[in-house]
Design a protein around this motif. Structure first.
Motif, mmCIF file in Angstrom:
data_model
loop_
_atom_site.group_PDB
_atom_site.id
_atom_site.type_symbol
_atom_site.label_atom_id
_atom_site.label_comp_id
_atom_site.label_asym_id
_atom_site.label_seq_id
_atom_site.Cartn_x
_atom_site.Cartn_y
_atom_site.Cartn_z
ATOM 1 N N PRO A 1 -17.785 -7.295 -11.909
ATOM 2 C CA PRO A 1 -17.733 -5.918 -12.421
ATOM 3 C C PRO A 1 -19.100 -5.237 -12.486
ATOM 4 O O PRO A 1 -19.180 -4.003 -12.493
ATOM 5 C CB PRO A 1 -17.149 -6.097 -13.832
ATOM 6 N N TRP A 2 -20.164 -6.008 -12.526
ATOM 7 C CA TRP A 2 -21.514 -5.454 -12.612
ATOM 8 C C TRP A 2 -22.076 -5.031 -11.253
ATOM 9 O O TRP A 2 -23.188 -4.472 -11.190
ATOM 10 C CB TRP A 2 -22.453 -6.474 -13.252
ATOM 11 N N LEU A 3 -21.331 -5.297 -10.174
ATOM 12 C CA LEU A 3 -21.856 -4.961 -8.845
ATOM 13 C C LEU A 3 -22.061 -3.461 -8.668
ATOM 14 O O LEU A 3 -22.889 -3.039 -7.848
ATOM 15 C CB LEU A 3 -20.920 -5.501 -7.754
ATOM 16 N N SER A 4 -21.328 -2.656 -9.419
ATOM 17 C CA SER A 4 -21.542 -1.210 -9.313
ATOM 18 C C SER A 4 -22.952 -0.829 -9.751
ATOM 19 O O SER A 4 -23.467 0.226 -9.357
ATOM 20 C CB SER A 4 -20.515 -0.461 -10.163
ATOM 21 N N ILE A 5 -23.595 -1.692 -10.534
ATOM 22 C CA ILE A 5 -24.977 -1.463 -10.975
ATOM 23 C C ILE A 5 -25.957 -2.318 -10.179
ATOM 24 O O ILE A 5 -26.998 -1.830 -9.715
ATOM 25 C CB ILE A 5 -25.114 -1.786 -12.482
ATOM 26 N N THR B 1 -14.970 -4.291 -17.098
ATOM 27 C CA THR B 1 -14.074 -3.830 -16.039
ATOM 28 C C THR B 1 -14.716 -2.671 -15.289
ATOM 29 O O THR B 1 -15.343 -1.799 -15.900
ATOM 30 C CB THR B 1 -12.726 -3.365 -16.616
ATOM 31 N N SER B 2 -14.563 -2.677 -13.969
ATOM 32 C CA SER B 2 -15.021 -1.541 -13.160
ATOM 33 C C SER B 2 -14.234 -1.537 -11.852
ATOM 34 O O SER B 2 -13.575 -2.521 -11.496
ATOM 35 C CB SER B 2 -16.521 -1.622 -12.875
ATOM 36 N N THR B 3 -14.301 -0.439 -11.150
ATOM 37 C CA THR B 3 -13.746 -0.336 -9.804
ATOM 38 C C THR B 3 -14.907 -0.406 -8.823
ATOM 39 O O THR B 3 -15.849 0.402 -8.897
ATOM 40 C CB THR B 3 -12.980 0.977 -9.611
ATOM 41 N N ILE B 4 -14.869 -1.372 -7.931
ATOM 42 C CA ILE B 4 -15.943 -1.513 -6.950
ATOM 43 C C ILE B 4 -15.387 -1.244 -5.558
ATOM 44 O O ILE B 4 -14.202 -1.478 -5.268
ATOM 45 C CB ILE B 4 -16.592 -2.903 -7.012
ATOM 46 N N GLY C 1 -19.638 1.452 -6.797
ATOM 47 C CA GLY C 1 -18.571 1.375 -7.779
ATOM 48 C C GLY C 1 -18.765 2.336 -8.929
ATOM 49 O O GLY C 1 -19.795 3.027 -9.033
ATOM 50 N N ALA C 2 -17.767 2.352 -9.795
ATOM 51 C CA ALA C 2 -17.797 3.214 -10.966
ATOM 52 C C ALA C 2 -18.538 2.516 -12.101
ATOM 53 O O ALA C 2 -18.864 1.325 -12.027
ATOM 54 C CB ALA C 2 -16.363 3.543 -11.396
ATOM 55 N N LEU C 3 -18.791 3.249 -13.154
ATOM 56 C CA LEU C 3 -19.437 2.683 -14.324
ATOM 57 C C LEU C 3 -18.573 1.580 -14.931
ATOM 58 O O LEU C 3 -17.347 1.612 -14.842
ATOM 59 C CB LEU C 3 -19.699 3.775 -15.361
ATOM 60 N N ILE C 4 -19.226 0.617 -15.565
ATOM 61 C CA ILE C 4 -18.506 -0.503 -16.178
ATOM 62 C C ILE C 4 -17.946 -0.075 -17.527
ATOM 63 O O ILE C 4 -18.637 0.547 -18.330
ATOM 64 C CB ILE C 4 -19.445 -1.704 -16.383
ATOM 65 N N PRO D 1 -11.498 -0.176 -2.153
ATOM 66 C CA PRO D 1 -11.662 -0.235 -3.613
ATOM 67 C C PRO D 1 -10.813 -1.344 -4.229
ATOM 68 O O PRO D 1 -9.733 -1.665 -3.751
ATOM 69 C CB PRO D 1 -11.194 1.148 -4.075
ATOM 70 N N SER D 2 -11.345 -1.917 -5.305
ATOM 71 C CA SER D 2 -10.597 -2.942 -6.035
ATOM 72 C C SER D 2 -11.071 -2.951 -7.485
ATOM 73 O O SER D 2 -12.181 -2.528 -7.798
ATOM 74 C CB SER D 2 -10.784 -4.333 -5.419
ATOM 75 N N ARG D 3 -10.182 -3.430 -8.352
ATOM 76 C CA ARG D 3 -10.508 -3.524 -9.768
ATOM 77 C C ARG D 3 -11.145 -4.879 -10.037
ATOM 78 O O ARG D 3 -10.608 -5.929 -9.677
ATOM 79 C CB ARG D 3 -9.237 -3.372 -10.612
#
Length: 599
Positions: A273-277, A371-374, A329-332, A380-382
């Motif tokens: 989930p942290w990959l968006s950052i 949780t995030s969407t990457i 991705g989106a914010l966590i 895209p996946s949750r």
């Protein structure tokens, strides 16, 4: 004497091909504090997707148990410990599947094996070691991580161990990960030493002076290992209580050692989930902390860095998309409930007005969710990682702090959207009693122990689960390991005769199952079905001898040997196990739950 750890066997798959072997180390660890073995590894010429290591050690004389860590470069790949030898000598062999480290095995590496030992006129035994590796191929191998990065002190260039000693050293690292990571898992390795070796037997800080000159160790019996990213909590590990082969009462562990003493397991935290950052191409900080509790004496408690010291490292497992892909991705969404603690303690007084008993209870609960969407090359996946953990420890001291009982259990559930989940339960009950004659300094230490480790894993774990040795029996979606040790032992020393020794009995049961799983939508954990017992073993050890050892694998009985228990008197045991430097035995220096200070 053959010393051993009861655990599921690691075997070559029936489909194994291209077998080749390497000797990685032949070395005697004598005066080896700060002087690890340093060698060079070159990958073998054969094709391989599995690696199994074999570690054999001999030792004769007197010596304490010692912690050992093996590295490939700056990456810790195995944490183990030694058995305590006898004058007649001991030997042990442990086999470890390290196929999950394929990224490291495929390229030349510096091997560092750190086993700090000390030899003097009393502690005479070196540890003579041989480490080999078998490389082979099998069609059933799972896909390991594409890249493995160290979370460590990175001291391999100077030929030193890359572990941090926390909190004396800040366990902080900064690095940049590739931008095409599609799955990211961290692992944490942590074990307490010195005043933290028996952390589970410590008391609330407000009660350490309950028995006057017999100062107890504080920070409570609760510990939490934290992983922080850029200063924010990203996951935790509530550690399994490792007991080394001299721990509590040495006679527990001859020749059967404690659960995980030869193979200290790492806990994993899914950071996908942290990959968006983290996939932004910039450096980020990663930090490991080990926390205990400080209390005010009125029931309130807060997390605080523990006392000296914990040996910690970590590593990052990365699975990659094509090189031209960039993960976004989106914010966590972070749901980090403050941990809840319930702590009580009270004392009773004896007829002389001094404190006679101390009783305390520590309860803890923690829930985390990320949780995030990457967006990866697959779309895209949750991505989600959740942890729910609970803890309880009830402790009782009496006899001026010389008698101690602890009843502890840690349990939890961890679930990843990548299809991985783990249930855990760590029950532990320990009683210890110490008596020292003020005039002669003769000492008796007695103990009883009942402990277990219960693990259920569903899905594809980062580390080998043990199912890799049972591919012929079918395709399993999960495993369950249940093991329990029950023991009693006594230690005696007679300074006037310059002798000391320990003897006892230990029984261990282990059952290892594979199972298939039913369908379930995340975050629900799939239901285990079609359980198949793959391996079981029951061992009874008594005074350094195996009295019963029965094992079965997938319905067939293996060795099942029965012996008459030998009659060994106190004098024989004292001669064989002269483990304590008698001039170090002083009234009040030792307390239940703590082994002797190691030079």
């Amino acid at each position: 004497m053959d010393v051993f750890q009861v655990s599921p066997p690691v075997a070559l798959s029936s489909s194994a091909t291209n077998l080749c072997n390497r000797t990685l180390m032949e070395y005697s660890f004598g005066q080896s504090y700060g002087k690890p073995f340093v060698g060079q590894y070159q990958p073998p010429s054969c094709e391989f997707n599995r690696v199994v290591m074999n570690f054999t050690v001999t030792s004769a004389g007197q010596q304490f148990d010692r912690l050992a860590i093996m590295y490939l470069g700056d990456v810790e790949i195995w944490r183990t410990s030694t058995a305590e030898p006898t004058n007649a000598g001991i030997i042990w062999t442990y086999t470890k599947d390290s196929s999950h480290l394929m990224y490291l095995w495929k390229q030349p590496q510096k091997i560092i094996f750190d086993l700090g030992n000390n030899i003097d006129d009393t502690y005479t035994a070196p540890f003579n070691t041989t480490l080999t590796a078998t490389f082979f191929s099998t069609s059933a191998a799972t896909k390991p991580a594409d890249v493995i990065l160290p979370l460590s002190a990175k001291l391999s260039a100077s030929g030193q161990s890359s572990a941090w000693n926390y909190p004396d050293m800040r366990a902080l690292d900064t690095f940049t990960i590739p931008q095409n990571v599609k799955k990211l898992v961290a692992s944490l390795s942590a074990v307490g030493q010195a005043q933290e070796e028996f952390w589970w037997s410590n008391v609330p800080s407000s009660t350490t002076q309950t028995f006057g000159n017999n100062t107890l160790l504080g920070f409570s019996p609760f510990r939490e290992v934290q992983l922080l990213i850029d200063g924010e909590l990203a996951g935790v590990s509530w550690p399994f209580p490792i007991i080394f082969t001299g721990g509590v009462v040495p006679g527990f562990w001859r020749p059967l050692v404690g659960i995980d003493a030869f193979d200290m397991q790492e806990d994993e935290i899914d950071l996908t989930p942290w990959l968006s950052i983290l996939s932004d191409g910039k450096p980020h900080t990663y930090e490991i902390k080990v926390m205990g509790l400080v209390d005010d004496g009125n029931g309130s408690a807060a997390l605080i860095s523990c006392s000296s010291y914990w040996v910690v490292t970590g590593k990052m497992f990365l699975w990659l998309d094509p090189t031209d892909s960039i993960t976004t991705g989106a914010l966590i969404n972070k749901v980090i409930h403050p941990p809840t603690f319930f702590l009580t303690a009270y004392t009773t007084k004896g007829q002389n007005g001094t404190n006679a008993t101390l009783k305390y209870q520590v309860l803890a609960k923690r829930e985390l969710s990320f949780t995030s969407t990457i967006h990866t090359a697959s779309g895209p996946s949750r991505a989600s990682w959740t942890q729910s953990l609970s803890y309880s420890n009830i402790g009782i001291f009496n006899g001026n702090g010389n008698n101690q009982t602890n009843d502890q259990i840690t349990s939890g559930l961890e679930v990843s959207s990548n299809g991985y989940s783990r249930k855990l339960s760590y029950p532990l009950k320990v009683f210890s009693f110490i008596d020292i004659n003020p005039a002669t300094k003769a000492m008796t230490l007695e103990g009883r122990l009942d402990r277990g480790k219960n693990i259920q894993i569903i899905g594809e774990a980062t580390f080998p689960t043990g199912l890799e040795s049972y591919t012929k029996e079918g395709s399993f979606g999960g495993m369950a390991l249940n093991t329990r040790q029950n023991a009693s032992a006594i230690f005696k020393s007679i300074p006037a005769e310059k002798r000391a020794g320990s003897w006892g009995s230990t029984e261990q049961d282990l059952v290892f199952n594979g199972f298939r799983v039913g369908k379930a939508e995340f975050p629900q954990v799939p239901i285990a079905t079609d359980n198949t017992q793959l391996y079981s073993r029951n061992v009874v050890a008594f005074n350094g001898t195996v009295g019963r050892d029965g094992a079965s694998a997938v319905g067939r009985t293996m060795a099942d040997e029965q012996f008459n228990f030998p009659i060994i008197n106190d004098t024989d045991m004292l001669d064989d196990f002269a483990m304590v430097r008698v001039e170090d035995i002083q009234f009040g220096k030792l307390r239940p739950g703590l082994s002797f200070v190691k030079p």
